[in-house]
Design a protein around this motif. Structure first.
Motif, PDB file in Angstrom:
ATOM      1  N   ILE A  52     -29.070 -17.224 -12.008  1.00 23.75           N
ATOM      2  CA  ILE A  52     -28.735 -18.300 -11.661  1.00 23.75           C
ATOM      3  C   ILE A  52     -29.076 -19.429 -12.548  1.00 23.75           C
ATOM      4  O   ILE A  52     -28.204 -20.263 -13.095  1.00 23.75           O
ATOM      5  CB  ILE A  52     -29.688 -18.976 -10.390  1.00 23.75           C
ATOM      6  CG1 ILE A  52     -29.236 -18.123  -8.964  1.00 23.75           C
ATOM      7  CG2 ILE A  52     -29.416 -20.301 -10.007  1.00 23.75           C
ATOM      8  CD1 ILE A  52     -30.193 -18.471  -7.686  1.00 23.75           C
ATOM      9  N   ILE A  53     -30.106 -19.311 -13.257  1.00 23.93           N
ATOM     10  CA  ILE A  53     -30.603 -20.384 -14.299  1.00 23.93           C
ATOM     11  C   ILE A  53     -29.626 -20.064 -15.566  1.00 23.93           C
ATOM     12  O   ILE A  53     -29.173 -21.000 -16.174  1.00 23.93           O
ATOM     13  CB  ILE A  53     -32.000 -20.168 -14.911  1.00 23.93           C
ATOM     14  CG1 ILE A  53     -32.979 -20.703 -13.959  1.00 23.93           C
ATOM     15  CG2 ILE A  53     -32.385 -20.722 -16.088  1.00 23.93           C
ATOM     16  CD1 ILE A  53     -34.327 -20.243 -14.112  1.00 23.93           C
ATOM     17  N   GLY A  54     -29.421 -18.708 -16.021  1.00 21.19           N
ATOM     18  CA  GLY A  54     -28.550 -18.290 -17.142  1.00 21.19           C
ATOM     19  C   GLY A  54     -26.995 -18.862 -16.725  1.00 21.19           C
ATOM     20  O   GLY A  54     -26.447 -19.424 -17.767  1.00 21.19           O
ATOM     21  N   THR A  55     -26.391 -18.776 -15.562  1.00 20.77           N
ATOM     22  CA  THR A  55     -24.910 -19.294 -15.123  1.00 20.77           C
ATOM     23  C   THR A  55     -25.216 -20.576 -15.119  1.00 20.77           C
ATOM     24  O   THR A  55     -24.232 -21.363 -15.819  1.00 20.77           O
ATOM     25  CB  THR A  55     -24.791 -18.895 -13.692  1.00 20.77           C
ATOM     26  OG1 THR A  55     -24.855 -17.492 -13.793  1.00 20.77           O
ATOM     27  CG2 THR A  55     -23.296 -19.389 -13.357  1.00 20.77           C
ATOM     28  N   LEU A  56     -26.093 -21.422 -14.727  1.00 13.45           N
ATOM     29  CA  LEU A  56     -26.231 -22.785 -14.842  1.00 13.45           C
ATOM     30  C   LEU A  56     -26.312 -23.294 -16.050  1.00 13.45           C
ATOM     31  O   LEU A  56     -25.644 -24.411 -16.398  1.00 13.45           O
ATOM     32  CB  LEU A  56     -27.300 -23.470 -13.705  1.00 13.45           C
ATOM     33  CG  LEU A  56     -27.519 -24.586 -13.882  1.00 13.45           C
ATOM     34  CD1 LEU A  56     -26.308 -25.368 -12.627  1.00 13.45           C
ATOM     35  CD2 LEU A  56     -28.843 -25.261 -12.969  1.00 13.45           C
ATOM     36  N   GLY A  57     -27.102 -22.723 -16.607  1.00 17.64           N
ATOM     37  CA  GLY A  57     -27.187 -23.073 -18.354  1.00 17.64           C
ATOM     38  C   GLY A  57     -26.049 -23.174 -19.080  1.00 17.64           C
ATOM     39  O   GLY A  57     -25.611 -24.023 -19.638  1.00 17.64           O
ATOM     40  N   SER A  58     -25.201 -21.955 -18.664  1.00 17.09           N
ATOM     41  CA  SER A  58     -23.914 -21.789 -19.347  1.00 17.09           C
ATOM     42  C   SER A  58     -23.022 -22.910 -19.150  1.00 17.09           C
ATOM     43  O   SER A  58     -22.395 -23.424 -19.939  1.00 17.09           O
ATOM     44  CB  SER A  58     -23.260 -20.392 -19.204  1.00 17.09           C
ATOM     45  OG  SER A  58     -24.289 -19.377 -19.547  1.00 17.09           O
ATOM     46  N   LEU A  80     -23.735 -25.770 -17.856  1.00 16.53           N
ATOM     47  CA  LEU A  80     -23.967 -27.183 -18.415  1.00 16.53           C
ATOM     48  C   LEU A  80     -23.868 -26.976 -19.713  1.00 16.53           C
ATOM     49  O   LEU A  80     -23.447 -28.398 -20.584  1.00 16.53           O
ATOM     50  CB  LEU A  80     -25.344 -27.587 -17.973  1.00 16.53           C
ATOM     51  CG  LEU A  80     -25.660 -27.718 -16.451  1.00 16.53           C
ATOM     52  CD1 LEU A  80     -27.300 -27.662 -16.374  1.00 16.53           C
ATOM     53  CD2 LEU A  80     -25.162 -29.062 -16.044  1.00 16.53           C
ATOM     54  N   GLY A  81     -23.968 -26.136 -20.546  1.00 14.97           N
ATOM     55  CA  GLY A  81     -23.829 -26.065 -22.007  1.00 14.97           C
ATOM     56  C   GLY A  81     -22.357 -26.376 -22.489  1.00 14.97           C
ATOM     57  O   GLY A  81     -22.168 -27.088 -23.404  1.00 14.97           O
ATOM     58  N   ILE A  82     -21.491 -25.850 -21.675  1.00 11.65           N
ATOM     59  CA  ILE A  82     -20.282 -26.037 -21.686  1.00 11.65           C
ATOM     60  C   ILE A  82     -19.823 -27.435 -21.723  1.00 11.65           C
ATOM     61  O   ILE A  82     -18.840 -27.979 -22.212  1.00 11.65           O
ATOM     62  CB  ILE A  82     -19.029 -25.038 -20.944  1.00 11.65           C
ATOM     63  CG1 ILE A  82     -19.256 -23.689 -21.123  1.00 11.65           C
ATOM     64  CG2 ILE A  82     -17.802 -25.450 -20.811  1.00 11.65           C
ATOM     65  CD1 ILE A  82     -18.757 -22.684 -20.599  1.00 11.65           C
ATOM     66  N   LEU A  83     -20.291 -27.985 -20.368  1.00 12.34           N
ATOM     67  CA  LEU A  83     -19.879 -29.328 -20.154  1.00 12.34           C
ATOM     68  C   LEU A  83     -20.468 -30.158 -21.335  1.00 12.34           C
ATOM     69  O   LEU A  83     -19.881 -31.271 -21.704  1.00 12.34           O
ATOM     70  CB  LEU A  83     -20.610 -29.870 -18.861  1.00 12.34           C
ATOM     71  CG  LEU A  83     -19.881 -29.342 -17.766  1.00 12.34           C
ATOM     72  CD1 LEU A  83     -20.983 -29.766 -16.300  1.00 12.34           C
ATOM     73  CD2 LEU A  83     -18.699 -29.556 -17.388  1.00 12.34           C
ATOM     74  N   THR A  84     -21.788 -29.955 -21.904  1.00 10.96           N
ATOM     75  CA  THR A  84     -22.268 -30.630 -22.815  1.00 10.96           C
ATOM     76  C   THR A  84     -21.430 -30.491 -24.078  1.00 10.96           C
ATOM     77  O   THR A  84     -21.135 -31.700 -24.804  1.00 10.96           O
ATOM     78  CB  THR A  84     -23.740 -30.420 -23.264  1.00 10.96           C
ATOM     79  OG1 THR A  84     -24.428 -30.289 -21.981  1.00 10.96           O
ATOM     80  CG2 THR A  84     -24.480 -31.058 -24.391  1.00 10.96           C
ATOM     81  N   ALA A  85     -20.880 -29.430 -24.473  1.00 15.00           N
ATOM     82  CA  ALA A  85     -19.816 -29.282 -25.682  1.00 15.00           C
ATOM     83  C   ALA A  85     -18.675 -30.053 -25.250  1.00 15.00           C
ATOM     84  O   ALA A  85     -17.973 -30.681 -26.417  1.00 15.00           O
ATOM     85  CB  ALA A  85     -19.695 -27.863 -25.748  1.00 15.00           C
ATOM     86  N   VAL A  86     -18.233 -30.223 -24.134  1.00 11.61           N
ATOM     87  CA  VAL A  86     -16.747 -30.963 -24.001  1.00 11.61           C
ATOM     88  C   VAL A  86     -17.035 -32.452 -24.297  1.00 11.61           C
ATOM     89  O   VAL A  86     -16.263 -32.943 -24.728  1.00 11.61           O
ATOM     90  CB  VAL A  86     -16.434 -30.600 -22.568  1.00 11.61           C
ATOM     91  CG1 VAL A  86     -15.275 -31.612 -22.046  1.00 11.61           C
ATOM     92  CG2 VAL A  86     -15.943 -29.157 -22.147  1.00 11.61           C
ATOM     93  N   VAL A  87     -18.149 -32.817 -23.505  1.00 10.91           N
ATOM     94  CA  VAL A  87     -18.400 -34.310 -23.731  1.00 10.91           C
ATOM     95  C   VAL A  87     -18.593 -34.759 -25.352  1.00 10.91           C
ATOM     96  O   VAL A  87     -18.232 -35.941 -25.661  1.00 10.91           O
ATOM     97  CB  VAL A  87     -19.656 -34.815 -22.888  1.00 10.91           C
ATOM     98  CG1 VAL A  87     -19.239 -34.914 -21.465  1.00 10.91           C
ATOM     99  CG2 VAL A  87     -20.956 -34.008 -23.197  1.00 10.91           C
ATOM    100  N   ALA A  88     -19.211 -33.692 -25.922  1.00 10.81           N
ATOM    101  CA  ALA A  88     -19.458 -33.840 -27.374  1.00 10.81           C
ATOM    102  C   ALA A  88     -17.934 -33.996 -28.221  1.00 10.81           C
ATOM    103  O   ALA A  88     -17.911 -34.566 -28.958  1.00 10.81           O
ATOM    104  CB  ALA A  88     -20.236 -32.882 -28.046  1.00 10.81           C
ATOM    105  N   GLY A  89     -17.290 -33.014 -27.771  1.00 11.70           N
ATOM    106  CA  GLY A  89     -15.749 -33.003 -28.396  1.00 11.70           C
ATOM    107  C   GLY A  89     -15.021 -34.229 -28.086  1.00 11.70           C
ATOM    108  O   GLY A  89     -14.259 -34.809 -29.028  1.00 11.70           O
ATOM    109  N   LEU A  90     -15.089 -34.917 -26.677  1.00 15.61           N
ATOM    110  CA  LEU A  90     -14.595 -36.159 -26.638  1.00 15.61           C
ATOM    111  C   LEU A  90     -15.393 -37.105 -27.385  1.00 15.61           C
ATOM    112  O   LEU A  90     -14.302 -38.136 -27.804  1.00 15.61           O
ATOM    113  CB  LEU A  90     -14.708 -36.575 -24.836  1.00 15.61           C
ATOM    114  CG  LEU A  90     -14.354 -35.549 -23.872  1.00 15.61           C
ATOM    115  CD1 LEU A  90     -14.676 -35.958 -22.418  1.00 15.61           C
ATOM    116  CD2 LEU A  90     -12.576 -35.561 -24.068  1.00 15.61           C
ATOM    117  N   GLY A  91     -16.376 -37.311 -27.544  1.00  7.49           N
ATOM    118  CA  GLY A  91     -17.025 -38.263 -28.531  1.00  7.49           C
ATOM    119  C   GLY A  91     -16.584 -38.065 -29.853  1.00  7.49           C
ATOM    120  O   GLY A  91     -16.201 -39.167 -30.789  1.00  7.49           O
TER     121      GLY A  91
END
Length: 399
Positions: free
Chosen positions: A261-267, A269-280
């Protein structure tokens, strides 16, 4: 020319055109600040969710009735699925490296004391909850270790229940009516707060066998198992699967590990963080266009200066490096200002809204600064090359 010469010339040139320098650096600063702020919020959300899961303890494997299929239909709705029983939990407890086994069932029931009544979550469990879910008893003790069918009507209450139903007296030894049955309070849990949206202080705990009777059910909602740290989780899951197949005759259950669960959730959220970084980072591109513009204008305004440098012996390579260095300094200074602004806004938001998690993602911050400098140099490459190709005589003759 030495690096100090390049620095002095670049800084003096940028100082000469202050307004254009500030506006161009602002484009880079906005991009960096956006990356810092968005990734800080995304990283804060990731850190918060991981912390929420870790509050339930570590090395936990959950078993639920019904086999989840790829079509998204739970086997729990099929008639041939055997109930997940207290006996299953006891059998799994006897497997190698299983430390605790908690059969669990949950629902909402009215809790009464005198003329006070409130509905709350009533959780049927056993005595091993504190060791499994990393919870502590604040007053009294937890449920005793008794055979399931012989469990007495004891209850352990959360801190919120204590405050609302026992505002002026000590609850230990007092009685509550739960679903019409009388229970003696033997313990109060320490205050724990919200975990994944669930108020852990607004729960009462009773023996699982009593809860099955109250809810008129013959199947548990889940069995939580804690295993010895350091052992192969996959092997333990295989042992659990084999034992339950032996008891049920088929794989009519679903096993989920906390690490999964933690691994899937971390993946996610990590993708979402990368996406928002790309938008910035889109703002960095805009800043790069601004650097290209100001460097092109600078070349046109400084043709005589370029001719003088060439006439004094500066090579084309040195002229190119000079303009590239100006672009790098411009984007670098903008990036530093953007980082400081992003940090300031992030911590200000956290100060104003303490519940908003903020966690600076330094890898994204450093990457954004590097990208800013590289973007500035790329944007300044064409004007720098054009300046270097000018002939000294033609440059000096220009108006």
């Amino acid at each position: 020319m030495r690096i100090t010469d390049y620095s002095l010339l670049a800084l003096s040139s940028l100082k000469y055109s202050r307004l254009r320098t500030y506006l161009t650096a602002l484009g880079i600063a906005v991009g960096i600040a956006a990356v810092v702020l968005l990734t800080a919020l995304g990283g804060g959300a990731q850190h918060y969710m991981m912390g929420q899961f870790s509050q339930f303890g570590a090395n936990i494997i959950s078993v639920a009735p019904g086999k989840t299929t790829t079509a998204g239909i739970s086997g729990a709705i099929l008639s041939n699925v055997r109930p997940l029983t207290i006996e299953d939990a006891e059998s799994l407890h006897r497997l190698p490296n299983i430390i605790t086994s908690v059969p669990a069932i949950q629902g909402n029931l009215p809790i009464e004391r005198g003329n006070r009544t409130r509905w709350t979550s009533v959780l049927g469990i056993n005595h091993e909850v504190p060791d499994t879910w990393a919870m502590e008893v604040g007053q009294g003790r937890f449920l005793p270790n008794e055979p399931a069918e012989q469990a007495r009507n004891f209850v352990v209450i959360g801190d919120t229940i204590r405050r609302e139903l026992f505002p002026y007296t000590k609850p230990l030894g007092e009685f509550l009516r739960i679903g019409g049955e009388r229970y003696r309070v033997i313990g109060v849990m320490k205050k724990k707060g919200q975990v994944l949206g669930l108020d852990m202080d607004d729960i009462v705990y009773i023996p699982v066998y009593r809860a099955l009777s109250l809810y008129n059910r013959d199947s548990l909602m889940e069995i939580d198992l804690r295993y010895t740290e350091g052992y192969d989780e996959e092997q333990i899951i295989n042992n659990i699967k084999q034992r339950l197949i032996e008891r049920h005759g088929s794989e009519d259950f679903t096993i989920t590990s906390q690490d999964d669960i933690i691994g899937t959730l971390g993946s996610i959220l990590g993708i979402l963080t990368a996406v928002v970084a790309g938008l910035g980072s889109i703002s960095l591109f805009v800043g790069g266009v601004g650097i290209f513009t100001i460097m092109s204008i600078a070349v046109n305004e400084r043709i005589k200066e370029i001719g003088l440098l060439r006439a004094l012996g500066a090579s084309r390579r040195q002229v190119t490096l000079l303009f590239l260095f100006e672009a790098a300094v411009l984007s670098g200074l903008g990036g530093i200002f953007g980082m400081l602004s992003g940090f300031g806004i992030a911590w200000l938001l956290h100060y104003v809204i303490p519940a908003l998690p903020v966690n600076i993602q330094w890898d994204y911050v450093i990457m954004a600064e590097i990208i800013a400098i590289v973007t500035g140099m790329i944007a300044g490459l064409v004007p720098a090359t054009r300046a270097a190709k000018m002939e000294p005589v033609d440059a000096l003759r220009s108006e």
